[in-house]
Design an enzyme around this catalytic site. Structure first.
Site, mmCIF file in Angstrom:
data_model
loop_
_atom_site.group_PDB
_atom_site.id
_atom_site.type_symbol
_atom_site.label_atom_id
_atom_site.label_comp_id
_atom_site.label_asym_id
_atom_site.label_seq_id
_atom_site.Cartn_x
_atom_site.Cartn_y
_atom_site.Cartn_z
ATOM 1 N N ARG A 247 -18.483 18.946 -77.148
ATOM 2 C CA ARG A 247 -17.894 17.633 -77.268
ATOM 3 C C ARG A 247 -18.345 16.816 -76.247
ATOM 4 O O ARG A 247 -18.638 17.439 -75.226
ATOM 5 C CB ARG A 247 -16.250 17.906 -77.255
ATOM 6 C CG ARG A 247 -15.600 18.158 -78.353
ATOM 7 C CD ARG A 247 -15.491 17.539 -79.506
ATOM 8 N NE ARG A 247 -14.910 17.650 -80.694
ATOM 9 C CZ ARG A 247 -15.507 18.462 -81.701
ATOM 10 N NH1 ARG A 247 -16.771 18.468 -81.974
ATOM 11 N NH2 ARG A 247 -14.692 18.763 -82.789
ATOM 12 N N GLU A 276 -18.470 8.212 -78.009
ATOM 13 C CA GLU A 276 -19.334 8.745 -79.011
ATOM 14 C C GLU A 276 -18.543 7.853 -80.198
ATOM 15 O O GLU A 276 -17.434 7.789 -80.320
ATOM 16 C CB GLU A 276 -18.917 10.069 -79.670
ATOM 17 C CG GLU A 276 -19.544 10.704 -80.670
ATOM 18 C CD GLU A 276 -19.557 12.151 -80.736
ATOM 19 O OE1 GLU A 276 -19.705 12.841 -79.977
ATOM 20 O OE2 GLU A 276 -19.143 12.608 -81.844
ATOM 21 N N HIS A 297 -24.180 13.824 -83.200
ATOM 22 C CA HIS A 297 -23.064 14.719 -83.880
ATOM 23 C C HIS A 297 -22.961 15.401 -85.321
ATOM 24 O O HIS A 297 -22.317 15.289 -86.294
ATOM 25 C CB HIS A 297 -21.690 14.181 -83.965
ATOM 26 C CG HIS A 297 -20.472 15.205 -83.444
ATOM 27 N ND1 HIS A 297 -19.325 14.984 -82.571
ATOM 28 C CD2 HIS A 297 -20.547 16.531 -83.765
ATOM 29 C CE1 HIS A 297 -18.634 15.688 -82.907
ATOM 30 N NE2 HIS A 297 -19.100 16.998 -83.318
HETATM 31 C C1 GLV Z 1 -17.533 19.403 -85.162
HETATM 32 O O1 GLV Z 1 -17.988 19.249 -84.110
HETATM 33 C C2 GLV Z 1 -16.520 20.310 -85.623
HETATM 34 O O2 GLV Z 1 -15.484 20.474 -84.671
HETATM 35 O O3 GLV Z 1 -16.265 20.741 -86.768
#
Ligand code: GLV
Length: 335
Positions: A247, A276, A297
């Site tokens: 994260r 983000e 991401h």
């Molecule tokens: C992606 O970052 C998730 O948490 O699935």
């Protein structure tokens, strides 16, 4: 009027999941938009629909106020393994079931952590840009050289499903593997030993000091927020590469920006950022592509995995609607 349970899906998810909702004959409403709903929109929609089930994404902030907007809400199911976007205390206080999608995305995410690691080490993005800028005049002995990956030391922070899957892949590169976590994981060590990986549990400081590649695989919690700050980047080798697929806020962006500027570390590769999305004109992007590789991401974004996540999110949701135990309860998993 209908007595079919009502479900709100905040954005389109793969058909594989929606098909399960269809088969179960729930009345589902998919918000057909590219961007996430703002809080007001979400609250208004939940008041209007009063769904029993909410299927959300990691971009939706589900706090107590959002939960209260749907008076009949029984279950929140997120299409993600991470659930830091859901106020879990508020969910528990309201007796809501919360589902998430662990396991199914671990291997795909581990693949991508390696893709970033290799990209940063061997400068493939820079290479591509170099060719396309028409700068490639000849083969050069020192052209775009980078560190060897094979034989290097890999430091894995967080040794859950994803971290250990990343470590397992190091077998093919003859790497020394160090890991740190809240405690030693002898079972995982044993499992990895079968693949020829001798993973050593070390303290955080030692991992940072010894690793050539540091890869982050912790959930975002108050304890892990800012885990990589100025002292940590200073502790790393000046030749080190930092990879983050966990994260964004696990890394202090300002500290990383300074570290790249001052050459405290060699490079970083980020699939997740803080903020983000990262605006293209953010200060840290001046390091792209020489010192910084960015991705939006997408670590779990293989077609198969996104289908599996959709099915798992739908199954969690349906179990919650039926008042059954969720196959993958975030409330259980955080205990
Ligand atoms: C992606 O970052 C998730 O948490 O699935």
């Amino acid at each position: 009027m209908t007595d079919r349970p009502v479900v709100y899906v905040t954005r389109p998810i793969p058909e594989a999941g929606l098909e399960l909702l269809e088969e179960a004959e729930v009345e589902f409403h998919v918000r057909d938009e590219k961007l996430p709903p703002g809080k007001n929109e979400l609250v208004d929609r939940l008041v209007e629909l009063d769904p029993e089930g909410l299927l959300c994404l990691l971009t939706d902030h589900i706090d107590g106020e959002v939960m209260d907007a749907a008076r009949s809400l029984d279950v929140v199911s997120t299409f993600s393994v991470g659930y830091d976007h859901i106020d879990m205390d508020s969910a528990e206080a309201r007796g809501l079931a919360v589902g998430h999608t662990p396991g199914v995305l671990s291997e795909t995410t581990a693949d991508f952590a390696w893709a970033l690691l290799m990209t940063a080490a061997r400068r493939t993005v820079e290479g591509s840009e170099y060719v396309m800028a028409d700068e490639w005049e000849t083969w050069g002995p020192k052209l775009l050289t980078g560190p060897d990956v094979h034989g290097a030391t890999l430091g894995v922070v967080g040794f859950g499903n994803i971290g250990s899957a990343v470590a397992r892949r190091a077998a093919g590169f003859d790497m020394e593997v160090l890991y740190t976590d809240t405690g030693r994981q002898p079972d995982v060590e044993e499992e990895l030993a079968e693949y020829g990986v001798d993973a050593q549990f070390v303290a955080e400081d030692e991992l940072l000091e010894r690793s050539d590649f540091v890869t982050l695989h912790v959930p975002l919690t108050p304890e892990t927020e800012g885990f990589v700050g100025e002292p940590e980047v200073r502790a790393m080798k000046d030749s080190a590469v930092l990879v983050n697929t966990s994260r964004g806020p696990v890394v202090d962006t300002d500290a990383l920006n300074t570290a790249l500027e001052e050459d405290w570390i060699e490079r970083a590769a980020l699939d997740v950022t803080d903020p983000e999305p990262l605006p293209a004109d953010h200060e840290i992007t001046r390091h792209v592509p020489e010192k910084l590789v960015l991705a939006p991401h997408i670590a779990s974004a293989s077609i198969g995995t996104r289908d599996r996540m959709a099915r798992m999110a739908a199954k969690n949701l349906l179990a919650g609607l039926a008042g059954e135990e969720l196959p993958n309860s975030a409330i259980e998993d955080r205990r």
